[in-house]
Design a protein around this motif. Structure first.
Motif, short mmCIF file in Angstrom:
data_model
loop_
_atom_site.label_atom_id
_atom_site.label_comp_id
_atom_site.label_asym_id
_atom_site.label_seq_id
_atom_site.Cartn_x
_atom_site.Cartn_y
_atom_site.Cartn_z
N SER A 14 11.39 17.93 -36.00
CA SER A 14 12.73 17.96 -35.41
C SER A 14 12.84 16.92 -34.30
O SER A 14 13.87 16.26 -34.16
CB SER A 14 13.04 19.34 -34.84
N THR A 17 13.03 13.55 -36.00
CA THR A 17 14.35 13.44 -36.66
C THR A 17 15.44 13.17 -35.64
O THR A 17 16.36 12.40 -35.89
CB THR A 17 14.64 14.73 -37.45
N PRO A 105 13.90 23.62 -34.92
CA PRO A 105 13.76 24.10 -36.28
C PRO A 105 14.30 25.52 -36.44
O PRO A 105 14.17 26.34 -35.55
CB PRO A 105 12.25 24.07 -36.54
#
Length: 133
Positions: A14, A17, A105
């Motif tokens: 995460s 990302t 997440p």
């Protein structure tokens, strides 16, 4: 706080990302503005907490080439290692992701259905079965 390896890996993913598009935007504006951006804030916080030379190098490589999957994987691995070694970093990273407007997440689903007679379903996880009649 001890989390399972899959959760730590998901949190690290995460972070990467969230960081990649922010780094791309910062690169488009010029790296001199990196420190003034959300990417710079998240990037600097990670850089200050991931003090191993290998982590520093991975972060610098990601800043130079954020779209390179190898760079992304290396940073994810370094973050995961740091999360295992520094459990207090888990809550910090979750807070940083929230500040950066990124999701930690978990599962987030949405659905808009209009009209009449529609049938829909949303499923998360694995091994699920959906029957719509």
């Amino acid at each position: 706080m001890t989390l399972d390896p899959a959760t730590l890996s998901a949190l690290a993913a995460s972070a990467v990302t969230a960081l990649v598009p922010l780094l791309e935007k910062a690169a488009a504006k010029g790296f001199e503005k990196l420190g003034e951006s959300t990417a710079g804030t998240l990037f600097e916080k990670l850089k200050n907490r991931l003090t191993k030379a290998s982590a520093q190098e991975a972060l610098e490589d990601l800043a130079k080439e954020p779209q390179d999957p190898t760079n992304q994987d290396l940073v994810k691995g370094q973050i995961t290692k740091a999360l295992k070694d520094q459990p207090e970093l888990v809550a910090e990273l979750q807070a940083w992701l929230k500040e950066a407007g990124a999701e930690a997440p978990g599962v987030s689903q949405g659905m808009n259905v209009s009209g009449s007679g529609n049938k829909s379903a949303q499923v998360s996880g694995s091994g699920n079965a959906v029957h719509i009649s």
